[in-house]
Write an enzyme that holds these catalytic residues in place. Structure first.
Site, short mmCIF file in Angstrom:
data_model
loop_
_atom_site.label_atom_id
_atom_site.label_comp_id
_atom_site.label_asym_id
_atom_site.label_seq_id
_atom_site.Cartn_x
_atom_site.Cartn_y
_atom_site.Cartn_z
N ASN A 157 38.02 43.68 31.91
CA ASN A 157 37.46 44.79 32.61
C ASN A 157 36.86 45.63 32.16
O ASN A 157 37.96 45.79 30.69
CB ASN A 157 38.13 45.09 33.77
CG ASN A 157 39.38 45.97 32.88
OD1 ASN A 157 39.93 44.84 32.01
ND2 ASN A 157 40.70 46.75 33.59
N GLU B 202 35.77 49.46 31.89
CA GLU B 202 35.01 51.13 33.04
C GLU B 202 34.40 51.92 32.59
O GLU B 202 33.99 51.64 32.02
CB GLU B 202 36.62 51.09 33.23
CG GLU B 202 38.28 50.55 33.97
CD GLU B 202 39.44 51.21 34.50
OE1 GLU B 202 39.77 52.61 34.00
OE2 GLU B 202 39.71 50.80 34.81
N CYS C 86 35.23 44.25 36.76
CA CYS C 86 35.83 43.68 36.73
C CYS C 86 36.81 42.09 35.13
O CYS C 86 35.01 41.46 35.38
CB CYS C 86 37.13 42.88 37.83
SG CYS C 86 37.55 43.74 39.42
N GLU D 49 37.28 39.18 35.47
CA GLU D 49 36.82 37.84 36.23
C GLU D 49 35.50 38.14 36.01
O GLU D 49 34.38 36.32 35.81
CB GLU D 49 37.18 37.70 37.42
CG GLU D 49 38.78 37.83 37.73
CD GLU D 49 39.63 38.79 37.72
OE1 GLU D 49 38.66 40.31 36.84
OE2 GLU D 49 40.16 38.88 38.41
N CYS E 19 40.34 40.64 43.06
CA CYS E 19 39.45 41.28 43.93
C CYS E 19 38.19 40.51 44.40
O CYS E 19 38.20 39.30 44.96
CB CYS E 19 39.33 42.62 43.55
SG CYS E 19 37.46 42.57 42.60
N CYS F 206 35.32 39.42 42.80
CA CYS F 206 35.30 38.81 42.43
C CYS F 206 35.49 37.46 42.90
O CYS F 206 35.21 36.75 42.27
CB CYS F 206 36.42 38.79 41.00
SG CYS F 206 36.18 40.20 40.08
#
Ligand SMILES: O=c1ccn([C@H]2C[C@H](O)[C@@H](CO)O2)c(=O)[nH]1
Ligand SMILES: [Zn+2]
Length: 139
Positions: free
Chosen positions: A48, A50, A59, A61, A92, A95
């Site tokens: 991830n 940010e 993310c 993934e 999430c 993803c």
């Protein structure tokens, strides 16, 4: 597609763990690593990343899948999500949608943590009746 051996799965999990170490998550401090096994048998990683503008966070993934696409790979056998949380981390919603774009409905999505606890879902279980390329293209 060949059966995925325990040794190969362990390699994918090790890659997700290595990606975890690279996570950039100063705001949530929730580090995530992902690794996918491509149809060609290669392993690709993502973590991830940010942003101070929180909503721009990407993310692990999705970064993993984009990394594969950049390497010329668009088909996958499985994806592993690694965290060091007591709870296993599911992908999430965003993803799940991106996974559904590139993975077969029957493909496994595997969450693993530092205690080596594991949970597996199929793509179909994570996003039933997904809106996918079949709904837009003549497939
Ligand atoms: O499956 C998940 C869940 C969350 N995150 C990231 C997004 C954000 O950086 C942090 C907290 O939501 O974890 C992932 O990378 N993958
Ligand atoms: Zn996500």
């Amino acid at each position: 597609m060949n059966e995925i051996t325990t040794e190969l799965l362990d390699e994918v999990i090790a890659a997700a763990k290595a990606a975890y170490q690279l996570a950039y998550a100063p705001y949530s401090n929730f580090h995530v690593g992902a690794a996918a096994l491509t149809a060609n048998g290669n392993i690709v990683k993502g973590c991830n990343v940010e942003n101070a503008s929180y909503g721009l966070t990407v993310c692990a993934e999705r970064n993993c899948i984009s990394q594969a696409v950049i390497n010329g790979e668009q088909q996958f056998q499985l994806i592993v999500i690694y965290t060091e949380q007591d709870k296993l981390t599911p992908p999430c919603g965003a993803c799940r949608q991106v996974i559904a774009e590139f993975f077969e409905q029957s493909a496994p999505v595997l969450a693993v943590n530092h205690k080596n606890e594991r949970k597996t879902w199929t793509v179909q279980e994570l996003l039933p009746d997904a809106f996918t390329p079949k709904d837009l293209l003549d497939l």
